[in-house]
Design a protein around this motif. Structure first.
Motif, PDB file in Angstrom:
ATOM      1  N   CYS A   1       0.850  -1.189   0.000  1.00  0.00           N
ATOM      2  CA  CYS A   1       0.000   0.000   0.000  1.00  0.00           C
ATOM      3  C   CYS A   1       0.888   1.243   0.000  1.00  0.00           C
ATOM      4  O   CYS A   1       2.102   1.153   0.202  1.00  0.00           O
ATOM      5  CB  CYS A   1      -0.975   0.000   1.178  1.00  0.00           C
ATOM      6  SG  CYS A   1      -0.200   0.006   2.793  1.00  0.00           S
TER       7      CYS A   1
ATOM      8  N   VAL B   1      -5.536   1.774  -3.026  1.00  0.00           N
ATOM      9  CA  VAL B   1      -5.123   2.987  -3.744  1.00  0.00           C
ATOM     10  C   VAL B   1      -6.358   3.789  -4.139  1.00  0.00           C
ATOM     11  O   VAL B   1      -7.457   3.252  -4.286  1.00  0.00           O
ATOM     12  CB  VAL B   1      -4.290   2.637  -4.992  1.00  0.00           C
ATOM     13  CG1 VAL B   1      -2.968   2.009  -4.573  1.00  0.00           C
ATOM     14  CG2 VAL B   1      -5.042   1.703  -5.928  1.00  0.00           C
ATOM     15  N   ARG B   2      -6.175   5.082  -4.323  1.00  0.00           N
ATOM     16  CA  ARG B   2      -7.306   5.968  -4.625  1.00  0.00           C
ATOM     17  C   ARG B   2      -7.622   6.020  -6.124  1.00  0.00           C
ATOM     18  O   ARG B   2      -8.677   6.529  -6.508  1.00  0.00           O
ATOM     19  CB  ARG B   2      -7.034   7.372  -4.089  1.00  0.00           C
ATOM     20  CG  ARG B   2      -7.050   7.421  -2.562  1.00  0.00           C
ATOM     21  CD  ARG B   2      -6.684   8.793  -2.023  1.00  0.00           C
ATOM     22  NE  ARG B   2      -6.835   8.832  -0.572  1.00  0.00           N
ATOM     23  CZ  ARG B   2      -5.938   8.362   0.281  1.00  0.00           C
ATOM     24  NH1 ARG B   2      -4.817   7.818  -0.166  1.00  0.00           N
ATOM     25  NH2 ARG B   2      -6.151   8.442   1.576  1.00  0.00           N
ATOM     26  N   SER B   3      -6.723   5.516  -6.936  1.00  0.00           N
ATOM     27  CA  SER B   3      -6.958   5.502  -8.372  1.00  0.00           C
ATOM     28  C   SER B   3      -5.967   4.543  -9.017  1.00  0.00           C
ATOM     29  O   SER B   3      -4.957   4.157  -8.392  1.00  0.00           O
ATOM     30  CB  SER B   3      -6.776   6.903  -8.983  1.00  0.00           C
ATOM     31  OG  SER B   3      -5.419   7.314  -8.866  1.00  0.00           O
TER      32      SER B   3
ATOM     33  N   GLU C   1      -2.608   6.151  -9.088  1.00  0.00           N
ATOM     34  CA  GLU C   1      -1.875   6.045  -7.827  1.00  0.00           C
ATOM     35  C   GLU C   1      -1.237   4.676  -7.675  1.00  0.00           C
ATOM     36  O   GLU C   1      -0.121   4.539  -7.162  1.00  0.00           O
ATOM     37  CB  GLU C   1      -2.802   6.331  -6.643  1.00  0.00           C
ATOM     38  CG  GLU C   1      -2.073   6.339  -5.298  1.00  0.00           C
ATOM     39  CD  GLU C   1      -2.995   6.651  -4.140  1.00  0.00           C
ATOM     40  OE1 GLU C   1      -3.402   5.694  -3.439  1.00  0.00           O
ATOM     41  OE2 GLU C   1      -3.302   7.840  -3.941  1.00  0.00           O
TER      42      GLU C   1
ATOM     43  N   PRO D   1      -8.732  -0.660  -5.369  1.00  0.00           N
ATOM     44  CA  PRO D   1      -9.060   0.661  -4.824  1.00  0.00           C
ATOM     45  C   PRO D   1      -9.407   0.640  -3.343  1.00  0.00           C
ATOM     46  O   PRO D   1      -9.886  -0.371  -2.809  1.00  0.00           O
ATOM     47  CB  PRO D   1     -10.274   1.092  -5.661  1.00  0.00           C
ATOM     48  CG  PRO D   1     -10.875  -0.178  -6.157  1.00  0.00           C
ATOM     49  CD  PRO D   1      -9.743  -1.139  -6.334  1.00  0.00           C
ATOM     50  N   LEU D   2      -9.129   1.756  -2.699  1.00  0.00           N
ATOM     51  CA  LEU D   2      -9.569   1.964  -1.323  1.00  0.00           C
ATOM     52  C   LEU D   2     -11.094   1.972  -1.314  1.00  0.00           C
ATOM     53  O   LEU D   2     -11.726   2.718  -2.049  1.00  0.00           O
ATOM     54  CB  LEU D   2      -9.031   3.297  -0.809  1.00  0.00           C
ATOM     55  CG  LEU D   2      -9.307   3.665   0.639  1.00  0.00           C
ATOM     56  CD1 LEU D   2      -8.614   2.697   1.584  1.00  0.00           C
ATOM     57  CD2 LEU D   2      -8.853   5.107   0.913  1.00  0.00           C
ATOM     58  N   ASP D   3     -11.696   1.110  -0.507  1.00  0.00           N
ATOM     59  CA  ASP D   3     -13.137   0.889  -0.594  1.00  0.00           C
ATOM     60  C   ASP D   3     -13.683   0.611   0.800  1.00  0.00           C
ATOM     61  O   ASP D   3     -13.282  -0.366   1.455  1.00  0.00           O
ATOM     62  CB  ASP D   3     -13.393  -0.309  -1.533  1.00  0.00           C
ATOM     63  CG  ASP D   3     -14.857  -0.524  -1.848  1.00  0.00           C
ATOM     64  OD1 ASP D   3     -15.722   0.038  -1.152  1.00  0.00           O
ATOM     65  OD2 ASP D   3     -15.144  -1.288  -2.809  1.00  0.00           O
ATOM     66  N   ASP D   4     -14.588   1.442   1.267  1.00  0.00           N
ATOM     67  CA  ASP D   4     -15.136   1.273   2.611  1.00  0.00           C
ATOM     68  C   ASP D   4     -15.920  -0.028   2.752  1.00  0.00           C
ATOM     69  O   ASP D   4     -16.137  -0.515   3.864  1.00  0.00           O
ATOM     70  CB  ASP D   4     -16.038   2.466   2.962  1.00  0.00           C
ATOM     71  CG  ASP D   4     -16.419   2.467   4.438  1.00  0.00           C
ATOM     72  OD1 ASP D   4     -15.500   2.492   5.288  1.00  0.00           O
ATOM     73  OD2 ASP D   4     -17.632   2.416   4.746  1.00  0.00           O
TER      74      ASP D   4
END
Length: 299
Positions: free
Chosen positions: A163, A195-197, A200, A227-230
């Motif tokens: 990460c 990652v945010r995109s 990235e 992707p960063l995902d809640d």
């Protein structure tokens, strides 16, 4: 006694000739908290949904969490196998979609301090399993302990989860450095996680490759940007895996795609000359089958 052992070994080897080659993927990362277990279990469930026979080894032997993340209750684990109380086959529990889980112990210090001989014995024990397995996924502990290195070296593919944190990149580099310089592991598949995109993720991969290309003789391949995902966090609270709980979420789609890609990675047709999971199956492939007039060893 020796004759009986030879007969048992020959019987085991004959049984293995009926089995297909098993793809072995070790999922590691150097640092804790990068999402190794979620990646491992997401791949396992995705593969199982496609009809593959999948097994997961929880190789974080002192701080096991695979069974906890799945909400499973394991009566026995690897500590009982190593103590001689049961066989590897006896501790397997079934998870979602028929994924077979080999649970480790949690909060047991001596399990985190196994000797090299014990690591070797555990890896070799997999050749005695009666289950037909298409894929074995090995979820390692964090760090660069002998245990992590043993399980990485024994796999066909090493999947390194990273990460975008300095410590994650540094620890991943340290792991790759040791495996490549000291154990001749040269190929690593990289997952840029949380990652945010996609951009990235590519930049994260570039940070890692800049140092590896300069100082190491190692080949790195970016195989997924997750992707960063809640929804991942929500799934963990439910004791479910994101690909099962929220299959259309961004992280689930990326991990499902990774699992599909992993199934195309080739399986070696012969043993590599070092300790490997299921190595006896590979050795059997290289031994010509007996002719009708020849009796197999032990008969």
């Amino acid at each position: 006694m020796i004759e009986n052992a030879m007969y048992d070994q020959a019987s085991g080897l004959r049984r293995m000739t009926k089995l297909s080659s098993t793809k072995v993927i070790t999922v590691t990362g150097g640092k804790g908290g990068v999402g190794k277990t979620n990646v491992t279990l997401s791949m396992a469930i995705s593969m199982a949904r496609e009809g593959k026979r999948v097994m997961v080894l929880d190789a974080d032997l002192g701080l096991a969490n695979v069974d906890v993340m799945l909400g499973l209750r394991a009566g026995r684990n690897l500590s009982h196998v190593l103590a001689g109380q049961c066989d590897l086959q006896d501790i397997i529990v079934e998870g979602p979609y028929g994924v077979k889980i080999i649970p480790a112990a949690s909060g047991t210090q001596n399990m985190a301090e196994l000797t090299a001989a014990q690591h070797m014995g555990l890896i070799r024990a997999f050749s005695s399993l009666e289950d037909d397995i298409d894929v074995l996924l090995v979820d390692t502990a964090a760090g660069i302990s002998d245990m992590v290195l043993s399980f990485a070296r024994a796999a066909q593919d090493v999947l390194v989860v990273v990460c975008d944190e300095p410590t994650s990149i540094t620890d991943a580099y340290a792991l790759i450095k040791i495996l490549s310089r000291e154990y001749d592991v040269q190929r690593f598949k990289i997952v840029a996680n949380m990652v945010r995109s996609y951009r990235e993720g590519r930049e994260l991969f570039a940070k890692l490759t800049r140092v590896t290309e300069r100082f190491l003789n190692a080949n790195l391949e970016l195989v997924a940007c997750v992707p960063l995902d809640d929804r991942v966090r929500q799934s963990v609270k439910r004791q479910k895996i994101v690909v099962d709980a929220f299959p259309r979420s961004p992280a689930a789609l990326a991990l499902t795609s990774l699992a599909s890609k992993a199934m195309t990675w080739p399986v070696p047709s012969s043993a590599g000359g070092h300790l490997e999971f299921f190595v006896e199956k590979l050795l059997v492939k290289q031994t010509p089958a007996p002719t009708p007039n020849e009796a197999p060893i032990g008969e």
